[in-house]
Design a protein around this motif. Structure first.
Motif, mmCIF file in Angstrom:
data_model
loop_
_atom_site.group_PDB
_atom_site.id
_atom_site.type_symbol
_atom_site.label_atom_id
_atom_site.label_comp_id
_atom_site.label_asym_id
_atom_site.label_seq_id
_atom_site.Cartn_x
_atom_site.Cartn_y
_atom_site.Cartn_z
ATOM 1 N N LYS A 188 0.827 -1.211 0.000
ATOM 2 C CA LYS A 188 0.000 0.000 0.000
ATOM 3 C C LYS A 188 0.860 1.260 0.000
ATOM 4 C CE LYS A 188 -3.747 0.471 2.609
ATOM 5 N NZ LYS A 188 -4.817 0.278 3.667
ATOM 6 N N THR A 189 1.877 1.267 0.861
ATOM 7 C CA THR A 189 2.720 2.461 0.964
ATOM 8 C C THR A 189 3.483 2.697 -0.331
ATOM 9 O OG1 THR A 189 2.959 2.050 3.331
ATOM 10 C CG2 THR A 189 4.541 3.557 2.336
ATOM 11 N N ALA A 190 4.012 1.613 -0.906
ATOM 12 C CA ALA A 190 4.777 1.754 -2.151
ATOM 13 C C ALA A 190 3.853 2.170 -3.297
ATOM 14 C CB ALA A 190 5.506 0.450 -2.466
ATOM 15 N N CYS A 191 2.637 1.618 -3.339
ATOM 16 C CA CYS A 191 1.692 1.980 -4.405
ATOM 17 C C CYS A 191 1.194 3.413 -4.231
ATOM 18 C CB CYS A 191 0.522 0.998 -4.444
ATOM 19 S SG CYS A 191 0.958 -0.601 -5.164
ATOM 20 N N SER A 192 0.984 3.851 -2.990
ATOM 21 C CA SER A 192 0.589 5.243 -2.754
ATOM 22 C C SER A 192 1.689 6.188 -3.219
ATOM 23 C CB SER A 192 0.328 5.482 -1.259
ATOM 24 O OG SER A 192 -0.736 4.697 -0.800
ATOM 25 N N PHE A 193 2.918 5.806 -2.932
ATOM 26 C CA PHE A 193 4.050 6.603 -3.399
ATOM 27 C C PHE A 193 4.087 6.649 -4.921
ATOM 28 C CE2 PHE A 193 8.410 6.419 -5.074
ATOM 29 C CZ PHE A 193 8.910 7.628 -4.628
ATOM 30 N N ALA A 194 3.830 5.496 -5.542
ATOM 31 C CA ALA A 194 3.979 5.404 -6.998
ATOM 32 C C ALA A 194 2.814 6.045 -7.758
ATOM 33 C CB ALA A 194 4.114 3.941 -7.417
ATOM 34 N N LEU A 195 1.632 6.122 -7.134
ATOM 35 C CA LEU A 195 0.436 6.554 -7.874
ATOM 36 C C LEU A 195 0.598 7.914 -8.568
ATOM 37 C CD1 LEU A 195 -2.406 6.040 -8.814
ATOM 38 C CD2 LEU A 195 -3.265 6.685 -6.568
ATOM 39 N N PRO A 196 1.040 8.973 -7.857
ATOM 40 C CA PRO A 196 1.216 10.236 -8.584
ATOM 41 C C PRO A 196 2.215 10.116 -9.737
ATOM 42 C CG PRO A 196 1.308 10.590 -6.203
ATOM 43 C CD PRO A 196 1.332 9.099 -6.428
ATOM 44 N N HIS A 197 3.187 9.227 -9.590
ATOM 45 C CA HIS A 197 4.178 9.063 -10.659
ATOM 46 C C HIS A 197 3.570 8.339 -11.862
ATOM 47 C CE1 HIS A 197 6.630 9.701 -7.015
ATOM 48 N NE2 HIS A 197 7.467 10.290 -7.833
ATOM 49 N N ILE A 198 2.728 7.327 -11.625
ATOM 50 C CA ILE A 198 2.156 6.628 -12.783
ATOM 51 C C ILE A 198 1.068 7.476 -13.441
ATOM 52 C CG2 ILE A 198 2.795 4.368 -11.847
ATOM 53 C CD1 ILE A 198 -0.039 3.789 -11.196
ATOM 54 N N LEU A 199 0.540 8.467 -12.710
ATOM 55 C CA LEU A 199 -0.373 9.435 -13.346
ATOM 56 C C LEU A 199 0.405 10.496 -14.128
ATOM 57 C CD1 LEU A 199 -2.914 10.293 -10.467
ATOM 58 C CD2 LEU A 199 -3.398 8.951 -12.526
ATOM 59 N N GLY A 200 1.691 10.620 -13.847
ATOM 60 C CA GLY A 200 2.487 11.672 -14.480
ATOM 61 C C GLY A 200 2.444 12.993 -13.724
ATOM 62 N N TRP A 201 1.857 12.994 -12.527
ATOM 63 C CA TRP A 201 1.736 14.251 -11.782
ATOM 64 C C TRP A 201 3.067 14.706 -11.201
ATOM 65 C CZ3 TRP A 201 -3.192 16.052 -8.891
ATOM 66 C CH2 TRP A 201 -4.289 15.986 -9.748
ATOM 67 N N ASP A 202 4.019 13.812 -11.049
ATOM 68 C CA ASP A 202 5.323 14.277 -10.584
ATOM 69 C C ASP A 202 5.927 15.227 -11.622
ATOM 70 O OD1 ASP A 202 5.449 12.077 -12.312
ATOM 71 O OD2 ASP A 202 7.503 11.634 -11.731
ATOM 72 N N ARG A 203 5.612 15.040 -12.863
ATOM 73 C CA ARG A 203 6.125 15.930 -13.908
ATOM 74 C C ARG A 203 5.429 17.294 -13.876
ATOM 75 N NH1 ARG A 203 9.435 14.537 -17.524
ATOM 76 N NH2 ARG A 203 10.299 12.467 -17.299
ATOM 77 N N LEU A 204 4.156 17.286 -13.481
ATOM 78 C CA LEU A 204 3.441 18.558 -13.402
ATOM 79 C C LEU A 204 4.019 19.455 -12.324
ATOM 80 C CD1 LEU A 204 -0.225 17.236 -13.591
ATOM 81 C CD2 LEU A 204 0.918 18.617 -15.313
ATOM 82 N N THR A 205 4.569 18.840 -11.294
ATOM 83 C CA THR A 205 4.954 19.632 -10.138
ATOM 84 C C THR A 205 6.451 19.881 -10.040
ATOM 85 O OG1 THR A 205 5.046 17.608 -8.840
ATOM 86 C CG2 THR A 205 2.999 18.859 -8.767
#
Lengths: 239, 239, 239, 239
Positions: free
Chosen positions: B196-213
């Motif tokens: 759960k913790t690893a997937c929560s961490f990864a979720l914004p990245h697989i959405l591409g939101w880390d690039r937005l920010t």
């Protein structure tokens, strides 16, 4: 109360500007035809690709349902650079929601899109909602201007009775044009969990706190951002 | 419904491609012999090291149990660069699960691996599960193609009755080959918490939101990504 | 069971190595005299500063209490670079706990320190503990070697009856030397919240997932790490 | 107890230094007129812009209410570079709260501001508060100096009876000047959620753990920060 309204006003002005801008280029962030989130490759939009917007990234999270869809993505804050070299936040970021009605099976009318921009506190409210909680936000785009009260928007997030999802609905009443628009998108628990997780991730960024905690790239003197001069303290401590 | 199915289809096609690819090089991401997560150094695989794949990182989280094991790692989204310089998300990322059966004590038959790729909404469902919640996802790799219905996969996550762990099970029914495979891995509460913790961490990245920010590296004009032109707003405000 | 024991063994070997190393330089990470976390500036250690360890960062979170203290910090995983340029995780990271007994008011005997290294699953267990939950981990540093069973360590995390904190206790039984050591540190709810938040933050990093989601710095070809070749998929989709 | 007091003392000294500094430049971080968080553009401050502070970033989260307002932002830890090139944390970071009274409709008297600096454990306590929990922290800026006991500060966070928000109140008693100041700001659930999310994000950074988990920029030898020399272990393992 007025305080709240002024904030609403700024938010709504922002939404107006986005709308106007989108009107010119027939496009809005996060609603790009290439970024169809949950995968509806067949849908066709007549949007044109924006020009002169280098280094943009389009990666909205989209939820498409039978009667309408919604697209969301974060807008970062803007900063002003002072003569001293310091950066001062100019305008907070937000999470921009774009709603659009369905006009057929997996077809959406992008020209009828409506915006709602969540400020940090509204994002905080959203991410703290329990499985049976609901909330509603009100915006007046013309607040404090001569057009105050002409358009009223409300966004409601309402839990399903069984606690297994939400309705996210946008209501736009335009008194000048005597129009009412209602766009409602049911979210499953999983979709809302994505929204909450992504918004929790984005919140420190739209506050600008990611900048507070990151040293400047490649700058040695940027090593201790926000370092407070504590020599006095240290001296006092060593006595 | 069709909408869901199309998504399933894309997911499954993805899983097929990974399978085919893995067939050639006898290898799959996250299942690399060097990356044996929870530490079973004695196990032997006949996998070969992949070639021509520069700059890859192999760091799966693996859970090995008596009858089967599972390996998971995030696949990032892909972007397309427009002429304007903007990046448009091309395909969402996912969390790829690879299941493999045990064939002896701490030995696993890697050639019988099965894939299941969690899309962002499925990841959202997983990370919102309470200690007594369960869920199930269905994929059809051939959906919308001539092979529709030939293979059906379902992933179930089922809480233990005492709320102290989960069974994560993959069911693959191949109607063409008249085969059924069932791979089930019990997760302790601690292992599921890692997931759960690893997937929560990864979720914004697989959405591409880390690039937005994140501002672009080393680009001054990239300082305010996704900045909306708000001059009109500011002017209006100052009146 | 053996599987678990082998993991324990690796962990314990790690702890042994750290101990030996610390014995030579009279120092351990996270226990540096400069990094006295919660602020006990008067304490005196005879540790020497480590040499030849460039680019290290010492920033442990320390909790000092009346009978003992504990220091914690994350150890990142190590990677091996393949000829292809890919990075393969070699050894998982961990959270290293260092316990040390008090020998007076705000004085601690650093030479009697004891280590316990939390693997990812143990970290997952810790961060999923509710305010009334407890857990216990067992390590045998000599597992699978000729020294198996000589030293046994157990770490217990036990909630206070009122749900308002925890006891974190390390028990080390050395059968060869016929010694027993028991070091116990009471954590307030706030201190445990810091530990949980910091460990949740660190978990994706000790799994190596931060590397999966970050593009390589300054490498254009590193733009889509872990990109799966999906041409086949796309072609199939467009038909 | 004394231990706690010493910590309080350091914190309070810090607050004193900030105050003194702010007195000189008529300014405090996070309270910059440009950074008016929740958008009260009409307010006027007489603050001057700080000089000689390159590379600072001002991005406080501000909550303005009828009787008072509060501004918060993280202060990063400071590090000392050893001859070996290692970085040792010198002083923990904190979340600095700045309270200021209202003197009219949307006007605040910045000259009467009061500081309270939350240490990591206090931040941990804050982010673990449930919707009906409360807590209180005590600081004595003069602790362990000749001015001990002259000024006493307490910060209380008290949940509303309906669980739908909090009062965050600062009490400052100055026995030398025989003054008492009480500044209280009601937080909605949404505003407190922003505070919790932002503080959770900031906590690993004020501990310095973000530095432990990030490889140095552009340094190949910095690839495995905090790597423990495990050759001995590996050798032992392979036997």
């Amino acid at each position: 109360m007025l305080k709240l309204q002024r904030w609403f006003s700024r938010n709504q002005l922002f939404e107006q500007v986005v709308c106007k801008k989108a009107g010119h280029v027939d496009h809005a962030f996060g609603s790009h035809p290439f970024s169809s989130g949950v995968g509806i490759p067949g849908q066709k939009f007549t949007n044109t690709v924006p020009k002169n917007e280098n280094d943009r990234v389009y990666a909205a999270y989209n939820v498409y349902k039978g009667k309408a869809g919604v697209s969301m993505f974060p807008c970062l804050p803007t900063f002003t650079k002072l003569e001293s070299g310091s950066l001062v936040i100019d305008r907070r970021g937000s999470i921009l929601l774009t709603f659009f009605p369905a006009i057929g099976e997996r077809k959406y009318d992008w020209t009828k899109k409506q915006f709602f921009s969540l400020n940090p506190t509204e994002v905080g409210t959203l991410i703290s909602l329990g499985p049976r909680d609901s909330c509603e936000f009100f915006h007046d785009p013309g607040m404090l201007s001569s057009t105050a009260g002409q358009v009223r928007k409300s966004l409601s997030i309402k839990a399903h009775a069984d606690g297994n999802g939400y309705f996210i609905s946008l209501n736009v009443v335009n008194n000048t044009q005597s129009t009412k628009e209602f766009l409602s998108v049911p979210f499953t628990a999983g979709e809302f969990s994505v929204m909450k997780t992504a918004c929790s991730f984005a919140l420190p960024h739209i506050l600008g706190w990611d900048r507070l905690t990151k040293p400047s790239l490649g700058m040695e003197k940027g090593f201790q951002p926000n370092k407070v001069n504590r020599e006095g303290l240290s001296l006092e401590w060593k006595r």
